[in-house]
Each structure stands twice: as structure tokens, then as C-alpha cells.
Design an enzyme around this catalytic site. Sequence first.
Site, PDB file in Angstrom:
ATOM      1  CD  GLU A  90      -2.839  -1.178   2.322  1.00 55.06           C
ATOM      2  OE1 GLU A  90      -4.051  -1.335   2.176  1.00 55.06           O
ATOM      3  OE2 GLU A  90      -2.283  -1.136   3.418  1.00 55.06           O
ATOM      4  CB  CYS A 103       2.801   7.483   3.219  1.00 50.73           C
ATOM      5  SG  CYS A 103       3.198   6.385   4.545  1.00 50.73           S
ATOM      6  CB  CYS A 110       7.071  -4.923   8.889  1.00 53.59           C
ATOM      7  SG  CYS A 110       8.414  -4.197   9.854  1.00 53.59           S
ATOM      8  CB  CYS A 114       5.588  -2.590  16.293  1.00 52.66           C
ATOM      9  SG  CYS A 114       7.293  -2.244  15.840  1.00 52.66           S
ATOM     10  CB  CYS A 117       2.456  -1.717  13.650  1.00 48.78           C
ATOM     11  SG  CYS A 117       2.673  -1.524  11.882  1.00 48.78           S
TER      12      CYS A 117
HETATM   13  N1  SAH Z   1       8.845   0.838  10.099  1.00 43.31           N
HETATM   14  C1  SAH Z   1       9.066   2.210  10.225  1.00 43.31           C
HETATM   15  C2  SAH Z   1       8.244   3.037   9.254  1.00 43.31           C
HETATM   16  C3  SAH Z   1       6.840   2.595   9.004  1.00 43.31           C
HETATM   17  S1  SAH Z   1       5.681   2.840  10.313  1.00 43.31           S
HETATM   18  C4  SAH Z   1       8.826   2.668  11.645  1.00 43.31           C
HETATM   19  O1  SAH Z   1       8.299   1.886  12.433  1.00 43.31           O
HETATM   20  O2  SAH Z   1       9.219   3.780  11.976  1.00 43.31           O
HETATM   21  C5  SAH Z   1       5.430   4.590  10.248  1.00 43.31           C
HETATM   22  C6  SAH Z   1       4.953   5.190  11.558  1.00 43.31           C
HETATM   23  O3  SAH Z   1       3.601   4.777  11.845  1.00 43.31           O
HETATM   24  C7  SAH Z   1       5.809   4.771  12.750  1.00 43.31           C
HETATM   25  O4  SAH Z   1       6.126   5.861  13.573  1.00 43.31           O
HETATM   26  C8  SAH Z   1       4.892   3.819  13.438  1.00 43.31           C
HETATM   27  O5  SAH Z   1       5.236   3.693  14.779  1.00 43.31           O
HETATM   28  C9  SAH Z   1       3.535   4.456  13.210  1.00 43.31           C
HETATM   29  N2  SAH Z   1       2.420   3.554  13.489  1.00 43.31           N
HETATM   30  C10 SAH Z   1       2.371   2.227  13.332  1.00 43.31           C
HETATM   31  N3  SAH Z   1       1.174   1.733  13.738  1.00 43.31           N
HETATM   32  C11 SAH Z   1       0.445   2.792  14.143  1.00 43.31           C
HETATM   33  C12 SAH Z   1      -0.899   2.933  14.635  1.00 43.31           C
HETATM   34  N4  SAH Z   1      -1.705   1.899  14.786  1.00 43.31           N
HETATM   35  N5  SAH Z   1      -1.321   4.183  14.931  1.00 43.31           N
HETATM   36  C13 SAH Z   1      -0.503   5.253  14.742  1.00 43.31           C
HETATM   37  N6  SAH Z   1       0.748   5.173  14.273  1.00 43.31           N
HETATM   38  C14 SAH Z   1       1.230   3.956  13.977  1.00 43.31           C
HETATM   39 FE1  SF4 Z   2       7.301  -2.588  11.091  1.00 49.21          FE
HETATM   40 FE2  SF4 Z   2       6.993  -1.744  13.594  1.00 49.21          FE
HETATM   41 FE3  SF4 Z   2       7.229   0.050  11.576  1.00 49.21          FE
HETATM   42 FE4  SF4 Z   2       5.013  -1.487  11.826  1.00 49.21          FE
HETATM   43  S1  SF4 Z   2       5.728   0.085  13.225  1.00 49.21           S
HETATM   44  S2  SF4 Z   2       6.132  -1.064   9.934  1.00 49.21           S
HETATM   45  S3  SF4 Z   2       5.886  -3.437  12.582  1.00 49.21           S
HETATM   46  S4  SF4 Z   2       8.778  -1.421  12.302  1.00 49.21           S
END
Ligand code: SAH
Ligand code: SF4
Length: 344
Positions: A90, A103, A110, A114, A117
Amino acid sequence: MKKSFYNLNFEDLENILRENGLNTSAASLLFNWHYKKKVIAPCTVDISKKTLNFLEENLSFELPQIDIVHESSDRTVKFLFKLHDGSKVETVLIPFHGKYSICLSSQVGCAMNCSFCFTGTQGLKRNLDTSEIVGQFLVAWNWLVQNREEGGRILNIVFMGQGEPLHNFDVVKKACDIFLSKNGASIGNQKITVSTSGFIPGLKRWSEESLDVNLALSLHSPFTEKRNELIPINKKYPLEEVLSYIDTIPLRRKQFITYEYLLIKDFNDQEIDARKTGELLKGKEAFINLIPFNPFPGSEYQRPSEDIVENFKLILKEYMIPTLVRTTKGDDVLAACGQLNSKS
Ligand code: SAH
Ligand code: SF4
């Protein structure tokens, strides 16, 4: 299989042309055509027949295919792209004042898992290659030209879609090279941001190879236990080490590191969390983005109230750290941060 044109940075392209006895000036023409003008069809102007034949026989110009487009009521656009092997990723276009930020995804799924996420719940399927990253940008640009009166005005690029970009370092670096190239898209280095969960092997490479774009760290908590729960790789790559690597990255004048802080109700949204974060980042070239949690199907966390978010921001102000609350866009089509999941 043919090499993809979109995997080549300017230097690679010049080298290929030279090695095959062709005039290297075609590299500028091709970068101008595909990246400055963003034309998807094969280049036809001013190129010798011999070069055109060579390109046709040896390089592929295949791009990701749009599978589904969701348009949100706030003009956010979410694309589901289908890749050559059937994988899906996406990409989101976020509008601001008639222009867009894009974005981009860097991986299918991934590996970081986390807890907050949606992408993390997918696991890692594979890395994207450079053509698939650059391709998200080019196809989205062309979609805007055809579907929005303001046309293709993507001014900012953020690697905040699916995937951990520093877990796919070489590919992301080459995509940045292509975006930055003055012969092509010519996007300013201050307009590109790569976001990481704190993947140290990638940060190490960043500090050694001085990637000339902005860095964002997903901080989410200054406390070890809470950060371990949110971002499991914190156990392997603890925050203190992550921050010390980041401190070795040379910054341009007026450049900041962005620290993203996901606010989760009754978990990391209290005064003690704000104060510890303030102490940790005080005196650094830091900018904080507060992101209220975006729920997704099956998620266990909740978003805090606006008052709590505002209060968190006010506390950080006491530490003289510029802080913004990232307003949620596109959540009616699950296009907001962390809501991306392309498993189908
Ligand atoms: N993997 C990288 C970049 C992709 S995620 C990272 O983790 O930084 C991009 C951003 O979206 C990150 O700051 C992540 O923590 C945030 N994010 C992920 N899940 C989320 C959610 N459910 N609500 C708000 N932000 C979220
Ligand atoms: Fe991957 Fe964590 Fe970033 Fe989600 S927030 S894309 S699981 S590194």
C-alpha cells in the site's frame, strides 16, 4: 529476466550505456523523460535508434499495477499495488494545501512485529526492490495527473508505509538517490524522510555512508519495559544505543531528527512519560511528532482523548522541544499510520 530500468540510479545507467558502447548522454534524456516529466511510456525523443533497441532488448520498464484505489472524504488516497509476483503493498497520498506527501512502503509486510502496528501482524514476506519503491511514486503521480485538477504535486516523500526501511537499506538508499537526482525528480533532501523503529545495523550504515535525507525515529516510550512491549527489537537494539548512533549522524544546518511518539491511552500518555521524553531529548536537534494511536481491526490499544494529547504536548514545550500533533488523515479508508495491511 531483464533488469528493471527503475532499479538504476543515474550512475548505474551511465555505466550500462558506456559498457555497451552507447552514448552516455542518453542517461540525462532518460532521467528527464521518466523522472522529471514522469512519463511512463517509453522514451521517444532525441534518442538514437541503436540506444532505443538496446533499451528494449535489455531493460524492463514494468511498474507496479494499481489494484484498488480508495479515496477518503478528506482527499487522502490509498493505493493497493499489485507487484509482479502477486504480492501487494500500500501507498498513501496525504493532501495538504493542494499538494501531497507520499507515504511509501519499503517491504511487503514487516519483520519487526510491533504490537500496535497492523503491518506488523502480517510478518515479513519480502523486501521490495528499488523499482517497486520508485514505481509507487511514479504511478501515484500519474494517477494524480489524471484524476485531480491540481495534478501531480508530490512535494514530500516519507518512508512510513509498510516495512522497516533500514531493514532494506541498499534498496531504500538507491531509491533516495533516484528521487534526489538533479537529472530527474530532483526532490530536495529536506523533503525526504526515512522512518525507523531503531534498526541499528541500518543506522550504522546511515552514519557511515551519510544518507543525505531526513531521519525519523519511532520512539514511542523512553522507558525500556514499555518500549520493549511496543517495539520488540528494542530488546536487541536498546534505545540508548539507538540514540547514540543517531547522535553520530551529521546534520545539515537547520536539520532536525524527528522523533515519533505514538500516544496510547493509559499506557504511555501520562505526565511521567512526557517528562522522561523531554529529559531524554532536551538539547538535541529534535522535533517531536505526536501520533494518537490509530485503531485497526483487532487492535488492543485505544487512542487517548484530545485533552491528554494537548497536555502531553504542553509538557514537552517546557523542555523547549518543538512538538506537533499529527492529525489523522484517511482513517475512514484505513490509510492512516499503522493501518496499512495488504494481506488478502
Ligand atoms: N517501520 C518504520 C516506518 C513505518 S511505520 C517505523 O516503524 O518507523 C510509520 C509510523 O507509523 C511509525 O512511527 C509507526 O510507529 C507508526 N504507526 C504504526 N502503527 C500505528 C498505529 N496503529 N497508529 C498510529 N501510528 C502507527
Ligand atoms: Fe514494522 Fe513496527 Fe514500523 Fe510497523 S511500526 S512497519 S511493525 S517497524
